[in-house]
Write a protein that holds these residues in place. Structure first.
Motif, mmCIF file in Angstrom:
data_model
loop_
_atom_site.group_PDB
_atom_site.id
_atom_site.type_symbol
_atom_site.label_atom_id
_atom_site.label_comp_id
_atom_site.label_asym_id
_atom_site.label_seq_id
_atom_site.Cartn_x
_atom_site.Cartn_y
_atom_site.Cartn_z
ATOM 1 N N GLU A 145 32.454 35.027 45.976
ATOM 2 C CA GLU A 145 32.587 34.717 44.637
ATOM 3 C C GLU A 145 31.004 36.276 44.278
ATOM 4 O O GLU A 145 30.036 35.733 45.167
ATOM 5 C CB GLU A 145 32.944 34.292 43.621
ATOM 6 C CG GLU A 145 32.040 33.558 42.989
ATOM 7 C CD GLU A 145 31.667 32.268 42.187
ATOM 8 O OE1 GLU A 145 33.284 32.175 41.421
ATOM 9 O OE2 GLU A 145 30.698 31.233 42.055
ATOM 10 N N ARG A 177 37.311 34.747 51.603
ATOM 11 C CA ARG A 177 38.420 33.929 52.186
ATOM 12 C C ARG A 177 38.611 34.005 52.634
ATOM 13 O O ARG A 177 40.034 35.163 53.097
ATOM 14 C CB ARG A 177 39.178 33.785 50.170
ATOM 15 C CG ARG A 177 37.984 33.957 49.312
ATOM 16 C CD ARG A 177 38.622 33.158 47.641
ATOM 17 N NE ARG A 177 37.317 33.534 46.682
ATOM 18 C CZ ARG A 177 37.457 33.214 45.004
ATOM 19 N NH1 ARG A 177 39.117 32.569 45.658
ATOM 20 N NH2 ARG A 177 37.297 33.827 44.216
ATOM 21 N N GLU A 179 41.677 32.784 53.318
ATOM 22 C CA GLU A 179 43.032 32.147 52.960
ATOM 23 C C GLU A 179 43.985 32.119 54.390
ATOM 24 O O GLU A 179 44.576 32.706 54.872
ATOM 25 C CB GLU A 179 43.634 34.064 51.949
ATOM 26 C CG GLU A 179 42.435 33.966 50.614
ATOM 27 C CD GLU A 179 42.842 33.280 49.971
ATOM 28 O OE1 GLU A 179 43.540 31.861 49.565
ATOM 29 O OE2 GLU A 179 42.266 33.129 48.608
ATOM 30 N N SER A 189 44.174 38.820 49.297
ATOM 31 C CA SER A 189 43.497 39.621 51.370
ATOM 32 C C SER A 189 42.421 38.395 51.397
ATOM 33 O O SER A 189 41.583 37.385 50.095
ATOM 34 C CB SER A 189 42.899 40.323 50.843
ATOM 35 O OG SER A 189 43.833 41.236 50.083
ATOM 36 N N GLU A 196 33.337 41.476 38.004
ATOM 37 C CA GLU A 196 32.873 40.404 37.218
ATOM 38 C C GLU A 196 32.166 40.511 35.842
ATOM 39 O O GLU A 196 30.865 40.947 36.898
ATOM 40 C CB GLU A 196 32.670 39.197 38.795
ATOM 41 C CG GLU A 196 33.540 38.409 39.079
ATOM 42 C CD GLU A 196 33.095 37.739 39.608
ATOM 43 O OE1 GLU A 196 34.020 36.241 39.517
ATOM 44 O OE2 GLU A 196 32.252 37.476 40.580
ATOM 45 N N GLU A 261 48.126 34.883 39.163
ATOM 46 C CA GLU A 261 47.521 35.397 38.232
ATOM 47 C C GLU A 261 46.489 36.978 38.767
ATOM 48 O O GLU A 261 46.332 37.137 39.209
ATOM 49 C CB GLU A 261 46.374 34.793 38.893
ATOM 50 C CG GLU A 261 44.814 34.548 38.186
ATOM 51 C CD GLU A 261 43.772 33.395 39.160
ATOM 52 O OE1 GLU A 261 43.658 32.444 39.575
ATOM 53 O OE2 GLU A 261 42.477 34.086 38.910
ATOM 54 N N LEU A 262 46.224 37.795 37.533
ATOM 55 C CA LEU A 262 45.941 38.436 37.865
ATOM 56 C C LEU A 262 43.909 38.401 37.459
ATOM 57 O O LEU A 262 42.819 39.449 38.046
ATOM 58 C CB LEU A 262 46.091 39.848 36.405
ATOM 59 C CG LEU A 262 46.137 41.258 36.268
ATOM 60 C CD1 LEU A 262 46.459 41.927 38.394
ATOM 61 C CD2 LEU A 262 46.470 42.091 35.108
HETATM 62 N N1 GAP Z 1 33.871 33.766 39.955
HETATM 63 C C1 GAP Z 1 35.728 33.438 39.778
HETATM 64 C C2 GAP Z 1 36.669 33.283 40.690
HETATM 65 O O1 GAP Z 1 35.910 33.861 42.085
HETATM 66 P P1 GAP Z 1 38.697 32.889 40.583
HETATM 67 O O2 GAP Z 1 40.185 32.751 39.837
HETATM 68 O O3 GAP Z 1 38.240 32.324 42.305
HETATM 69 O O4 GAP Z 1 37.171 33.191 40.266
HETATM 70 C C3 GAP Z 1 39.277 35.855 40.375
HETATM 71 O O5 GAP Z 1 38.853 34.494 41.779
HETATM 72 C C4 GAP Z 1 39.869 36.815 40.866
HETATM 73 O O6 GAP Z 1 39.288 37.313 42.271
HETATM 74 C C5 GAP Z 1 41.312 36.546 40.393
HETATM 75 O O7 GAP Z 1 41.811 36.077 39.273
HETATM 76 C C6 GAP Z 1 41.636 37.238 41.433
HETATM 77 O O8 GAP Z 1 42.064 38.699 40.701
HETATM 78 C C7 GAP Z 1 40.843 37.598 42.644
HETATM 79 N N2 GAP Z 1 41.010 37.491 43.699
HETATM 80 C C8 GAP Z 1 40.785 35.734 43.706
HETATM 81 N N3 GAP Z 1 41.056 36.204 45.417
HETATM 82 C C9 GAP Z 1 41.364 36.868 45.655
HETATM 83 C C10 GAP Z 1 42.373 37.200 47.387
HETATM 84 N N4 GAP Z 1 41.894 36.432 48.425
HETATM 85 N N5 GAP Z 1 42.802 38.342 47.319
HETATM 86 C C11 GAP Z 1 42.378 39.132 46.261
HETATM 87 N N6 GAP Z 1 41.887 38.747 44.851
HETATM 88 C C12 GAP Z 1 41.438 37.748 44.370
#
Ligand code: GAP
Length: 435
Positions: A145, A177, A179, A189, A196, A261-262
């Motif tokens: 993050e 990440r 994933e 992704s 942020e 989630e957006l």
């Molecule tokens: N700093 C807080 C944080 O990282 P999160 O809900 O884990 O919170 C925030 O991530 C946003 O980042 C998500 O709402 C999403 O839009 C984006 N996000 C998180 N993981 C993602 C992924 N693997 N691929 C694309 N977007 C991602």
């Protein structure tokens, strides 16, 4: 109601028109990693620019930052990511595929029906090593993050900008990440971008600012063209809150594959500043003039994904229409987001005077935004290509233009055409873009 847009059609458009490609495709691709093509990079840049303008330029209480991806390994101990940022995974004993336990409907492999192993915790952070001496390298993580780059710079920014509470620090950048779940294009992704804001407030004012940011961020998507009925807010249950959060609302979009989630808006309290202060031994506080006391501010965090927002804008703007009994695919993107603002064509490419005038018109418009000159197909085909990527205006130079020095301007949404003097074209288009 379900979103009727077909995700397969969006994915095929992305490939065909240079919006999104699979990473390293010629080698068979890498799972859940994507590249943005010539049109995609314009769209994504416009999403980021719109966000930056809304918060760093239009507000006096937010400063920008560009922190590095690699950070001191202790950062992730302090933030809790080393111990808590994990998914429970199971492996199929037959086909060896790996799945997230929380996403399985039955206790068998969804691919081959085989039995599954016991679940194991799997940390999502990518690890690499740093150091120039063989054997003396240290493990280091790619940030999962962007937020932590803001927390560790809290005092630097406070001291250099002299901000008073409440104030925010905004950052856009890559996060990583590992994933497991794939599919649905860029939605989840392994390498992605986040936008942020960490908005620092007095502890007494956390609720007020939390409510403010939830509404503000929802409005941001609506003002940039996403239909209200395709957005909803969802409050996290206590047992699904991240380890740092007191409360969290997700902004969800009605993707064709379901509400997802957006963005998340979280009240992170003083968790991160206190943790970094404890582990680093550096005071991370704000001196409050009113009380003559040091306080550790609370943090409200609107955290959006650039790629997810870009995908939502793509899906929401995707339209299929019938025009003169033919299908017209058009991306009705907001003008701020449209990757190409103007495309210029010569009606006849075998007439050098027309080609020369069209190229001059395109050059004259260029500089501030993406302008395209194209003479590689018939006018009908050229219009269709531009509609598919959401180009706002198509300008055509024809035989008459040589005499009256006027060009035809076609509006993407109404398809109405008007003739404008070539000399006035630039100011007229700029006026329409700024309206
Ligand atoms: N700093 C807080 C944080 O990282 P999160 O809900 O884990 O919170 C925030 O991530 C946003 O980042 C998500 O709402 C999403 O839009 C984006 N996000 C998180 N993981 C993602 C992924 N693997 N691929 C694309 N977007 C991602």
């Amino acid at each position: 109601m379900e979103n009727a847009v077909d995700m397969k059609k969006v994915a095929s458009l992305c490939k065909r028109r240079g919006i999104i490609f699979q990473s390293s495709e010629i080698y068979g691709g890498v799972g859940s990693i994507w590249d943005y093509g010539p049109i995609g990079v314009e769209l994504k840049n416009n999403v980021k620019a719109a966000w930056w303008r809304s918060y760093v330029y239009n507000r006096n209480d937010i400063e920008g930052l560009d922190a590095s991806i690699l950070m001191h390994p202790k950062t992730w101990e302090a933030s809790g990511h080393v111990t808590s940022f994990a998914d429970l995974l199971v492996d199929c004993k037959e086909c060896k595929k790996r799945f997230r336990e929380d996403q399985l409907k039955k206790k068998v492999c969804p691919e081959c029906g085989g039995g599954l192993t016991q679940s194991r915790r799997f940390n999502l952070m990518f690890k690499t090593s740093i150091g120039s001496v063989e054997g003396e390298s240290t493990d280091i993580y790619l940030r999962p993050e962007t937020a932590q780059g803001i927390f560790v710079n809290f005092v630097n920014i406070l001291n250099s900008s002299r901000k008073k509470l409440p104030f925010g620090i905004a950052q856009i950048g890559k996060s990583f990440r590992n994933e497991i779940t794939a599919g649905n294009l860029t939605f989840r992704s392994r390498e992605f971008e986040q936008m942020e804001i960490e908005y620092f407030v007095t502890p007494e004012e956390d609720k007020r600012w939390y409510d403010f940011w939830v509404k503000e961020r929802l409005d941001w998507y609506i003002n940039l063209g996403i239909r209200r009925e395709n957005l909803r807010l969802r409050e996290h249950e206590k047992d699904e809150l991240a380890h740092y959060a007191k409360s969290c609302h997700d902004i969800e979009y009605n993707f064709p594959f379901g509400w997802s989630e957006l963005e998340g808006i979280a009240n992170r309290t003083d968790f991160d500043l206190r943790q970094h202060a404890r582990i680093s031994g550096t005071e991370l506080v704000y001196f409050d003039d009113a009380t003559n006391k040091n306080i550790t501010p609370y943090v409200i965090e609107p955290s959006g994904g650039v790629d997810r927002a870009t995908l939502a804008f793509l899906v929401d703007s995707y339209n299929e229409e019938k025009v003169k009994n033919e299908k017209r695919v058009v991306l009705k993107l907001h003008k701020e987001l449209a990757p190409v603002k103007v495309a210029v064509f010569p009606l006849l490419k075998n007439r050098p005077e027309i080609v020369e005038m069209a190229k001059r018109v395109a050059k004259d418009l260029s500089g501030k935004y993406k302008v395209v000159y194209d003479d590689t197909a018939s006018i009908g085909r050229l219009y269709r290509r531009q509609d598919e990527i959401g180009t706002l205006y198509c300008v055509t130079v024809d035989v008459q233009s040589l005499d009256d020095k006027k060009v035809t301007v076609r509006d993407r949404d109404t398809m109405a055409q008007d003739r404008i003097s070539a000399d006035l074209l630039k100011s007229e288009i700029n006026k329409r873009l700024e309206e």
